[in-house]
Scaffold this motif. Structure first.
Motif, PDB file in Angstrom:
ATOM      1  N   LYS A  18       0.825  -1.216   0.000  1.00 53.87           N
ATOM      2  CA  LYS A  18       0.000   0.000   0.000  1.00 53.87           C
ATOM      3  C   LYS A  18       0.859   1.267   0.000  1.00 53.87           C
ATOM      4  CE  LYS A  18      -3.747   2.539   0.450  1.00 53.87           C
ATOM      5  NZ  LYS A  18      -4.066   3.294  -0.748  1.00 53.87           N
ATOM      6  N   ALA A  21       2.500   1.640  -3.409  1.00 55.48           N
ATOM      7  CA  ALA A  21       1.536   2.042  -4.437  1.00 55.48           C
ATOM      8  C   ALA A  21       1.212   3.532  -4.324  1.00 55.48           C
ATOM      9  CB  ALA A  21       0.267   1.208  -4.324  1.00 55.48           C
ATOM     10  N   ASP A  22       1.028   4.017  -3.109  1.00 51.33           N
ATOM     11  CA  ASP A  22       0.750   5.448  -2.907  1.00 51.33           C
ATOM     12  C   ASP A  22       1.962   6.301  -3.293  1.00 51.33           C
ATOM     13  OD1 ASP A  22      -1.772   4.804  -2.084  1.00 51.33           O
ATOM     14  OD2 ASP A  22      -1.426   5.252   0.037  1.00 51.33           O
ATOM     15  N   VAL A  24       4.211   5.530  -5.602  1.00 50.29           N
ATOM     16  CA  VAL A  24       4.244   5.545  -7.069  1.00 50.29           C
ATOM     17  C   VAL A  24       3.186   6.500  -7.617  1.00 50.29           C
ATOM     18  CG1 VAL A  24       3.788   4.136  -9.133  1.00 50.29           C
ATOM     19  CG2 VAL A  24       5.286   3.273  -7.320  1.00 50.29           C
ATOM     20  N   LYS A  25       2.008   6.501  -7.009  1.00 51.86           N
ATOM     21  CA  LYS A  25       0.951   7.420  -7.439  1.00 51.86           C
ATOM     22  C   LYS A  25       1.425   8.866  -7.311  1.00 51.86           C
ATOM     23  CE  LYS A  25      -3.938   8.359  -6.586  1.00 51.86           C
ATOM     24  NZ  LYS A  25      -5.096   8.034  -5.757  1.00 51.86           N
ATOM     25  N   LYS A  26       2.096   9.192  -6.224  1.00 49.48           N
ATOM     26  CA  LYS A  26       2.638  10.534  -6.018  1.00 49.48           C
ATOM     27  C   LYS A  26       3.698  10.839  -7.078  1.00 49.48           C
ATOM     28  CE  LYS A  26       3.613  14.422  -3.896  1.00 49.48           C
ATOM     29  NZ  LYS A  26       2.675  15.543  -3.948  1.00 49.48           N
ATOM     30  N   ASN A  28       4.133   9.589  -9.988  1.00 45.23           N
ATOM     31  CA  ASN A  28       3.569   9.670 -11.336  1.00 45.23           C
ATOM     32  C   ASN A  28       2.965  11.032 -11.654  1.00 45.23           C
ATOM     33  OD1 ASN A  28       4.175   7.240 -12.676  1.00 45.23           O
ATOM     34  ND2 ASN A  28       2.618   6.164 -11.487  1.00 45.23           N
ATOM     35  N   GLN A  29       2.865  11.905 -10.673  1.00 40.82           N
ATOM     36  CA  GLN A  29       2.401  13.277 -10.921  1.00 40.82           C
ATOM     37  C   GLN A  29       3.462  14.094 -11.660  1.00 40.82           C
ATOM     38  OE1 GLN A  29       1.380  15.010  -7.140  1.00 40.82           O
ATOM     39  NE2 GLN A  29      -0.261  13.557  -6.764  1.00 40.82           N
ATOM     40  N   LYS A  46       8.683   4.887 -10.401  1.00 41.31           N
ATOM     41  CA  LYS A  46       7.330   4.729 -10.936  1.00 41.31           C
ATOM     42  C   LYS A  46       6.956   3.255 -11.101  1.00 41.31           C
ATOM     43  CE  LYS A  46       7.527   9.194 -13.178  1.00 41.31           C
ATOM     44  NZ  LYS A  46       7.349   9.962 -14.394  1.00 41.31           N
ATOM     45  N   VAL A  48       6.141   0.029  -9.033  1.00 42.91           N
ATOM     46  CA  VAL A  48       5.793  -0.429  -7.684  1.00 42.91           C
ATOM     47  C   VAL A  48       6.486  -1.743  -7.330  1.00 42.91           C
ATOM     48  CG1 VAL A  48       3.644  -1.644  -8.271  1.00 42.91           C
ATOM     49  CG2 VAL A  48       3.899  -0.616  -6.022  1.00 42.91           C
TER      50      VAL A  48
END
Length: 91
Positions: A18, A21-22, A24-26, A28-29, A46, A48
Motif C-alpha cells: 500500500k 503504491a501510494d 508511485v501514485k505521487k 507519477n504526478q 514509478k 511499484v
C-alpha cells in the motif's frame, strides 16, 4: 540537471504494497525521471514492484533522485509526502 536527497522511512511497514503504491501514485504526478536508491540498488520510482523489491523497512534511509529543470522541487515534494502523508496514513 539532477537533484537527490536522502529521507528516512518512518511509516510502520516501509515500502510494502500500500505505501509503495501510494508512493508511485505521487511520483507519477511528475514527468521527469525519478529514482529511488537503497543499499546500492537504484530503481525507477514509478515501478511499484521494483520499489517493493528493494526491501525498504521502517527506519531505513533511501535516496530520491529526480532529473530535469524542477528536480529539486520534485524531490522535496516527494520527501514531504514520505515524511508526512505516509506516516499520517500509518500503514
Amino acid at each position: 540537471m539532477a537533484f537527490e536527497k536522502e529521507v528516512k522511512i518512518r511509516n510502520k511497514t516501509g515500502m510494502h504494497a500500500k505505501p509503495a503504491a501510494d508512493f508511485v501514485k505521487k511520483v507519477n504526478q511528475y514527468s521527469p525521471a525519478v529514482s529511488v536508491s537503497f543499499e546500492g540498488k537504484e530503481v525507477n520510482a514509478k515501478d511499484v514492484m521494483a520499489l517493493m523489491g528493494l526491501g525498504v523497512a521502517k527506519g531505513n534511509q533511501i535516496t530520491i533522485k529526480a532529473e530535469g529543470d524542477n528536480a529539486k522541487t520534485i524531490v522535496e515534494e516527494i520527501i514531504a509526502f514520505v515524511e508526512n502523508d505516509m506516516v499520517k496514513n500509518d500503514y
